[in-house]
Design an enzyme around this catalytic site. Structure first.
Site, PDB file in Angstrom:
ATOM      1  N   LYS A  51       0.815  -1.218   0.000  1.00  0.00           N
ATOM      2  CA  LYS A  51       0.000   0.000   0.000  1.00  0.00           C
ATOM      3  C   LYS A  51       0.850   1.269   0.000  1.00  0.00           C
ATOM      4  CE  LYS A  51      -4.296  -1.730   0.558  1.00  0.00           C
ATOM      5  NZ  LYS A  51      -5.473  -1.383  -0.248  1.00  0.00           N
ATOM      6  N   SER A  76      -8.911  -0.369   6.754  1.00  0.00           N
ATOM      7  CA  SER A  76      -8.833  -1.317   7.870  1.00  0.00           C
ATOM      8  C   SER A  76      -7.422  -1.395   8.427  1.00  0.00           C
ATOM      9  CB  SER A  76      -9.281  -2.717   7.414  1.00  0.00           C
ATOM     10  OG  SER A  76      -8.444  -3.187   6.369  1.00  0.00           O
ATOM     11  N   GLY A 178      -7.437  -2.532  -6.037  1.00  0.00           N
ATOM     12  CA  GLY A 178      -6.416  -1.594  -6.482  1.00  0.00           C
ATOM     13  C   GLY A 178      -5.166  -2.286  -6.975  1.00  0.00           C
ATOM     14  N   LYS A 269      10.230 -18.379   6.582  1.00  0.00           N
ATOM     15  CA  LYS A 269      10.550 -17.382   7.623  1.00  0.00           C
ATOM     16  C   LYS A 269      10.084 -15.987   7.218  1.00  0.00           C
ATOM     17  CE  LYS A 269      12.510 -21.048   9.067  1.00  0.00           C
ATOM     18  NZ  LYS A 269      11.660 -22.034   9.794  1.00  0.00           N
ATOM     19  N   ASN A 303       1.530  -7.155   8.228  1.00  0.00           N
ATOM     20  CA  ASN A 303       1.074  -6.499   9.458  1.00  0.00           C
ATOM     21  C   ASN A 303      -0.027  -7.353  10.111  1.00  0.00           C
ATOM     22  OD1 ASN A 303       2.727  -4.159   9.101  1.00  0.00           O
ATOM     23  ND2 ASN A 303       1.344  -3.534   7.476  1.00  0.00           N
TER      24      ASN A 303
END
Length: 311
Positions: A51, A76, A178, A269, A303
């Site tokens: 983003k 969000s 997007g 990982k 995230n």
């Protein structure tokens, strides 16, 4: 309609602001799928998600008068953090309207980049955003319908295909569309014969239904999914671009998506959000259809609060 020239311009505009993220391969994954998979690690991007590309392009393209009024969006999490980061880089104010159900780690991140967070019910995001734009005079930077955002997101695929030019398949997650739209523009310009796929949670399947019917379908209300980054309904310009560039949608189950996120964590990982792992779930579902192919995937973000690990 976003064009390849727009994506190229975005790449020039954001150069030096965002990372050129690495591409990872894994022999175990190649053996499992019988293919060669190239993973574009946007989970290692600024703010931990692709983003940053679209938000940076939108903010850096603004004229001085618009920038002085500040920017506002609803998100969000990842787009909100990206816009907050890009706004701080240019020295402008930023407000992010977020659903009360957004992961705390994402709310904290948005505030950490200096933005004001306004919490509301998920269904009220558009109304609250419109009211704040009117009250404060800020510029709305839509998370997936803004043309500068779409073009910016397409730069990840631009880099992927520059590094691996002979791809047969490109797979990205699809929510608001997007990234999928920007990627489709780049793929069709550089590799027109490639299979362009969007990976979508089955419980948030409006993109699949839209392309199947030829009519943009309403978003699923209050979906129960681990893919918090993919809950938005497919945007109007995004739908048009997906149709124009012949994108196919593969829907995946919650279990398959979370198993994919766990696999990336344990075997490569790499920390990716469940929504990002839809790409692996989609490839596993396709099975023999992708055997022998050279496949590029975009790992869109990392995230997460890891709540899905204890599901």
């Amino acid at each position: 309609m976003t064009t390849f020239a727009d994506v190229q311009a975005a790449a020039e505009r954001i150069a030096g602001h965002v990372h050129r993220t690495p591409i990872f391969t894994n022999r175990t994954l190649d053996h499992e799928l019988g293919a060669h998979v190239f993973c574009k690690a946007e989970n290692l991007q600024k703010v931990g998600a692709f983003k940053a590309r679209g938000a940076c392009n939108a903010v850096m393209a603004m004229d001085a008068a618009s920038a002085r009024r500040g920017v506002l969006t609803h998100s969000s999490g990842n787009h909100g953090a990206a816009l907050a980061w890009a706004a701080a880089a240019r020295g402008v104010a930023c407000v992010v309207v977020m659903p009360e159900t957004a992961p705390k780690v994402k709310i904290v991140a948005v505030r950490g980049y200096g933005a004001e967070v306004v919490l509301c019910r998920a269904a009220d995001r558009d109304v609250v955003s419109a009211r704040l734009v009117q009250e404060r005079g800020m510029t709305m930077v839509h998370p997936f319908e803004d043309p500068f955002v779409i073009a910016g997101q397409g730069t990840a695929a631009l880099e992927l295909m520059a590094d691996v030019p002979d791809l047969d398949v490109v797979v990205v997650p699809v929510g608001g569309g997007g990234l999928c739209a920007g990627t489709a523009v780049a793929v069709r310009a550089l590799r027109p014969e490639a299979w362009m796929l969007g990976a979508e949670p089955a419980v948030v399947d409006d993109a699949a239904r839209s392309l199947a019917t030829g009519v943009r379908q309403p978003r699923v209300l209050d979906p129960k999914t681990w893919a918090d980054c993919l809950m938005a309904g497919l945007g109007a310009p995004n739908f048009a671009l997906l149709q124009q560039h012949r994108v196919c949608i593969v829907t995946v189950s919650e279990d398959a998506m979370v198993d994919g996120a766990r696999w990336f964590l344990e075997r490569m990982k790499l920390v990716v959000e469940p929504g990002s792992a839809t790409v692996l779930a989609a490839l596993r579902k396709l099975g023999d259809a992708v055997r022998g192919k050279r496949i590029g995937v975009v790992l869109t973000g990392g995230n997460t609060d890891f709540a899905w690990l204890a599901r």
